[in-house]
Design an enzyme around this catalytic site. Structure first.
Site, PDB file in Angstrom:
ATOM      1  N   ASP A   6       6.956  -4.866  13.473  1.00 11.23           N
ATOM      2  CA  ASP A   6       7.732  -3.433  13.928  1.00 11.23           C
ATOM      3  C   ASP A   6       7.859  -3.303  14.645  1.00 11.23           C
ATOM      4  OD1 ASP A   6       5.648  -3.327  13.822  1.00 11.23           O
ATOM      5  OD2 ASP A   6       5.109  -1.019  12.522  1.00 11.23           O
ATOM      6  N   ASP A  26       0.716  -1.122  -0.059  1.00 15.52           N
ATOM      7  CA  ASP A  26       0.267  -0.206  -0.127  1.00 15.52           C
ATOM      8  C   ASP A  26       0.839   1.497  -0.250  1.00 15.52           C
ATOM      9  OD1 ASP A  26       0.739  -0.545   2.264  1.00 15.52           O
ATOM     10  OD2 ASP A  26      -1.342  -0.552   3.538  1.00 15.52           O
TER      11      ASP A  26
END
Lengths: 659, 461
Positions: A470, A389
């Site tokens: 992350d 994205d």
């Protein structure tokens, strides 16, 4: 004698006469002749037998050899039948469409292609696109036209569908509340009689060909505001056309063959499948001179958002210096459509059986993708990690090419990222400027192989740990004080709105106004100053030349920063110890930048732009740069609002959403 | 009458015999030209037509691939063998015209070329051009082994071999892939069900019976028989390498099943040990390779590779095997120079030699020397305090390449027998307590070292 003359190469005449003489002599001796004759017979018989045996033997040997010859080379999975799609010669499709308050379904030739009876879900108009030649489902969408703006999305989608496709519509629950005139007109132009008058809680089904005939339409009016129309079931027949008619006649090239395969399978990608003047699928951007990242593999992490992937790959393949051979798309799950998109662009794709759930699934997908990347490119020292994205800046590879040597040489670096968490339209200015930050932004970044292989891979969170990869990478145990290099103006743009940690509101607030570089070939300035020691010199130089702002003013006010351009300003905020971000968070909130957690800091210093001036924020006394504070200046303290608003409970991560 | 009859019979028989002979000859010719081209063309080796066909096919093929900018290099063992004899001359005159067709006309069925996967883009155009030039081609694809070790990844199948056939000659193009461990790998040639088994005599191919592992070759552009072609810079060492190139893939599927049964130890200690073991193995491989000493994964390290495709975290050392004939006196100084001090030395070169080096933080590198007998191979062990000798017997084995912790290393090809000899039929079950004197199922008492030799055969540092 004539006979012999024909073949002069055989025996000389002399020999023959000697032979005849000898024969004659023998013939005179009867017994001897008889013996000779018997001998000859025997000899001939033996010859015949030997001959037959030889032939049989040779034949058997040959047969065996044939059998054997390929045996070593046979695939082990010999007995696996390759499933073949039956050749569909049928010319007519039976289509059943059902519309009701709580359930919709569509069946084509007895096969259910859509069934939705989930509660509180799938409200609105369901649209299915069939290939007019094969009857295959090419697209399936639902537009919640009870809610605003969804009808616009539907119009956009319907306009992208190629002429001649078969469209099936059915309403679940309610589909008229926000169905505006434009949308109704589009439906009318498709041949629907009912659509213009579709009203509150009506049930409706419609089957038609785009730009052609109508195969059937059924409608049930809602008798009263509080009740729904009766369920309707439409049964109709659709006549298939020939494959030739259903396809565009593009020139026969390798690219168009890929295009053809793609366009006959899926719908909703607009001009890439237009018969006249289709959008290119090969971009050939200018190569980069002295490209240091040409051989760096690029891993694109994808889920099941094929439209996103399509947009992402277009921008990636248009970036200067891209090397399509190094790109691998990793799809989390056995989804067909993302794979179709990958094949359309002639890239290689790898599918991944989903492991675990939600965030952990994403995390496992990341691990598998990174490991596979370094397996496939064992020579690579780095890998570029992208998500489906992201838009990729035209100078993305140029940016990396100019900075990658730092990651190779400077041990104190953790990554290079294309994303500046604080780089919004109003806070980023200089495309040639780089920062060092203590946080790991993700969203288009470069990973060092040794970091992955030696540190991250062996202790990557296991599937049962529901961690974000992350967040895990940002933990001090992993980061170990190392920093990332980021640009002032991001080289990626996060356009994803649907995702695991993402929704429209969140995107609007934190991502939409992000600045994105569109200038090609930006020459980064003073890259060497990003090395660990050099950077300190650079910061001290900056702070030395910076003008201290008026600390009696409200830093949230626009007037806090003078109306100048190209100056360097500094402000000091209160920061009691290293982890005290109270004032910073308040400041970030009023500056409308990322405030959900702390990003973009370097030793208690933040760098951004305000009104085209470089704007430095130093946390006193925690930051080592506090010494630059003039003794008269009191650091600004901003109190958090008395009561935390419970409403903002959006996860702080937006890197790796999957639907 | 009788005489005529007899003559008739004789004539008839002669005729039948002749027919049979002719028939057989025809059959023989037909069969051989189909299957045994080499043997047959050897018979007619002097016929220049056949020879120049090969040369022409090679020339056409080289034209085809150069028109598509695909860098291939010659790996045909037959031609490289011939080239190797004249290598000095070929090297010194790279452009000289050759008076006769010496190499590419040599009788054979195939000419084999290698292609590095990453140097081309899988363009379909190549095959269209090939077809236009009259080539028939066959592509052999299979799963990508680089993804095999990965849980549940399914990529596209990759091309492993191509065969281009023209007239009576065929070009075998072997696709080489780079693997972790800095080496090249080519896949096995396996035909799928629907493939033409008679496309070429597959058994005669020089590559493809097994997968193979090779070093990245240095290439040399030469002109032989008036054709410009890349060859390995040192053909003889390439041929040498080729004869020992068989590669074994780790048994990833079985390893996954193993981890289902016995979940992997993901503790920090295990992670640390694996990291140390890996770097120790890398250092050992570097040191031994520099010395040119052939070694293989032995004992626990071999078991780890075979059973779980990884280092066994509780094994606490790294074990290597070396044939005693490959022993070099430089081994000990080389390891010391690499920062691995000698920890102990048991036995002597003539008998039961065993070296042990101290790696980083308690991780030990054990090197066992193997002695070859007529029907078995053994290595020795020594108990320091008693001077007792032990003998570990193994069935005979050969060496194969494999990939292990990003390294190209040898393992016994007959790994199962090797592991079973060492660990018994229950090798699949992890055992944490292991006594090297009694636990191995192949251990034998082997007497005691004479006391006067102890100083020499039991050295502990």
């Amino acid at each position: 004698m004539d006979e012999w003359k024909l073949n002069p190469a055989v025996k000389p005449h002399k020999k023959r006469s000697w032979y005849l003489a000898w024969k004659y002599k023998l013939m005179n001796q009867r017994a001897l002749r008889k013996l000779c004759q018997t001998g000859a017979v025997l000899f001939l018989l033996v010859t015949v037998i030997v001959n037959i045996k030889l032939i049989l033997d040779t034949r058997r040997a040959a047969y065996e050899e044939e059998e054997e010859s390929a045996q070593d080379y046979d695939d082990e999975m010999l007995n696996v039948e390759v499933p073949r799609h039956p050749v569909n010669n049928k010319k007519v499709l039976d289509v059943e469409v059902y519309s009701s308050r709580s359930k919709v379904y569509v069946a084509v030739d007895g096969t259910t292609v859509l069934e939705d009876e989930a509660r509180e879900q799938g409200r609105g108009i369901h649209v299915i696109v069939l290939n007019q030649a094969t009857g295959h489902v090419m697209a399936k969408r639902v537009f919640d036209t009870y809610s605003p703006h969804e009808d616009e999305a539907m119009v956009l989608f319907l306009n992208m569908v190629a002429r001649g496709r078969i469209l099936i519509f059915t309403v679940k629950d309610e589909g008229s509340f926000h169905l505006k005139e434009t949308a109704k007109n589009v439906l009318k132009s498709l041949g629907s009689q009912v659509a213009p008058f579709l009203s509150w809680r009506d049930m409706w089904t419609f089957v038609g060909k785009k730009g052609g005939e109508v195969y059937g339409e059924k409608h049930a009016k809602s008798p009263a505001l509080s009740t729904w129309g009766d369920p309707v079931l439409l049964k109709t027949e659709v006549h298939l056309t020939s494959v030739e008619d259903a396809e565009c006649h593009w020139p026969d090239t390798e690219l168009n063959r890929r295009r053809k395969r793609f366009c006959s399978k899926v719908e909703g990608y607009g001009s890439v499948c237009s018969c006249k003047d289709p959008t290119p699928i090969e971009f050939n951007p200018d190569p980069l001179k002295d490209n240091k990242v040409f051989d760096v593999p690029v891993a694109v992490i994808a889920g099941n958002r094929p439209n996103y992937l399509y947009r992402m790959l277009r921008s990636l393949l248009s970036a200067q210096g891209v090397n399509p051979q190094m790109i691998t798309v990793f799809i989390d799950g056995y989804y067909e459509e993302p794979m179709d998109v990958v094949e359309l662009f002639g890239l290689s794709g790898i599918q991944h059986t989903p492991i675990s759930i939600k965030n952990a699934r994403v995390s496992q997908h990341y691990k598998a993708s990174l490991t596979a990347t370094f397996n496939l490119f064992p020579d690579a020292k780095f890998a570029v990690v992208l998500e489906e994205d992201l838009d990729i800046s035209v100078d993305f590879f140029s940016f990396l090419s100019q900075s990658i040597h730092l990651l190779e040489e400077d041990e104190s670096l953790y990554c290079i990222s294309a994303w500046n968490d604080q780089g919004y339209e109003h806070t980023a200015e200089d495309p040639s400027l780089l920062y060092r930050v203590e946080t790991m932004p993700g969203l288009g970044w470069v990973l060092r192989k040794s970091l992955y292989k030696d540190e991250l891979e062996p202790k990557w969170p296991t599937p049962e740990k529901l961690w974000d990869w992350d967040m895990w990478m940002r933990m001090p145990e992993q980061r170990k004080g190392r920093e990332c290099i980021i640009p002032d103006i991001s080289r990626s743009y996060h356009f994803g709105i649907v995702g695991l940690n993402m929704n429209g509101y969140f995107h609007e607030a934190y991502f939409k106004k992000h600045k994105f570089n569109t200038v090609p070939n930006v020459q980064l300035k003073n890259v060497e100053s990003l090395r660990k020691e050099n950077y300190e010199t650079e910061i001290h130089r900056l702070l030395g030349e910076a003008e201290v702002l008026d600390h009696s003013k409200n830093p949230c006010e626009d007037s806090f920063v003078p109306d100048t351009e190209g100056r360097v300003y500094v402000m000091f905020i209160k920061m009691e110890q290293e982890a005290d971000f109270t004032t910073w968070t308040q400041l970030a909130k009023c500056l409308h930048i990322w405030d959900l957690d702390v990003r973009g800091n370097h030793k208690g210093l933040w760098r951004l732009f305000r009104k085209k001036n470089h704007f430095l924020v130093v946390g006193v006394p925690a930051s080592p740069y506090s010494s630059k504070k003039p003794s008269l200046v009191t650091p600004i303290y901003m109190e958090p609002p008395a009561k935390e608003e419970g409403a903002v409970a959006v996860p702080a991560v937006a890197a790796a959403e999957q639907t | 009458m009788q005489k005529i009859n007899r003559n008739v019979v004789l004539a008839l028989l002669s005729l039948t015999s002749l027919v049979f002979l002719l028939f057989q000859l025809c059959y023989y010719k037909f069969y051989l030209s189909q299957k045994n081209g080499a043997a047959f063309s050897k018979v007619r080796g002097s016929q220049s037509g056949q020879d120049s066909t090969r040369w022409h096919v090679v020339r056409k093929f080289l034209g085809l691939i150069s028109s598509h900018n695909i860098p291939v290099y010659l790996i045909d063992p037959l031609i490289l063998g011939l080239v190797d004899k004249d290598i000095e001359q070929i090297r010194s005159s790279p452009d000289g015209p050759s008076p006769e067709c010496k190499y590419f006309c040599a009788p054979r069925d195939f000419t084999t070329f290698a292609l590095l996967d990453k140097t081309w883009k899988h363009e379909v155009g190549l095959f269209r051009t090939a077809e236009k030039m009259g080539f028939q081609w066959l592509k052999i694809i299979n799963k990508d082994p680089r993804l095999d070790g990965m849980d549940d990844l399914s990529g596209m199948e990759i091309p492993l071999h191509y065969i281009f056939k023209l007239a009576s000659h065929a070009i075998h193009l072997v696709v080489f892939y780079e693997r972790s461990g800095n080496f090249l790998w080519h896949g096995p040639l396996r035909l799928k069900q629907h493939m033409d088994r008679k496309f070429v005599p597959f058994r005669k191919l020089h590559f493809g019976r097994y997968p193979g592992a090779y070093e990245k070759p240095e290439l040399l552009l030469v002109s032989i028989d008036d054709l410009k072609v890349q060859i390995p810079k040192n053909p003889s060492s390439f041929l040498q390498e080729m004869s020992h190139s068989r590669f074994l893939e780790c048994r990833y599927r079985e390893a996954r099943a193993f981890f289902q049964l016995y979940p992997d130890d993901a503790s920090l200690d295990a992670v640390e040990f694996r990291k140390k073991a890996k770097s120790l193995l890398h250092l050992a491989a570097l040191t031994l390779n520099n010395l040119g000493v052939k070694f293989w994964l032995s004992s626990g390290t071999c078991l780890g590779w075979y059973r779980q495709c990884n280092v066994i975290p509780h094994s606490k050392d790294v074990d290597l095997g070396i044939f005693i004939r490959d022993y070099k006196a430089d081994i000990i100084p080389a390891f010391q120079k690499a920062g691995l001090p000698l920890k102990h030395k048991f036995g002597k070169v003539e008998d039961s030699l065993e070296l042990s080096f101290q790696g980083e933080d308690d991780v030990k590198l054990d090197i066992f020397f193997f002695y070859e007998e007529d029907d078995h191979i053994w290595n020795g062990g020594t108990q320091a305090k008693s001077g007792k000798k032990f003998k570990y017997l193994f069935p005979k084995f050969t060496l194969c390449w494999t990939e292990f912790v990003e390294l190209k290393v040898h393992v016994p090809c007959e790994t199962l027998q090797y592991v079973e000899a060492n660990y018994g039929p229950e090798w699949k079950v992890p055992v944490k307590t292991w006594d090297w004197k009694s636990s191995p199922s192949n251990v034998q008492d082997n007497g005691v070292w004479p006391v006067d030799e102890w100083d020499d055969v039991i050295q502990i540092y």
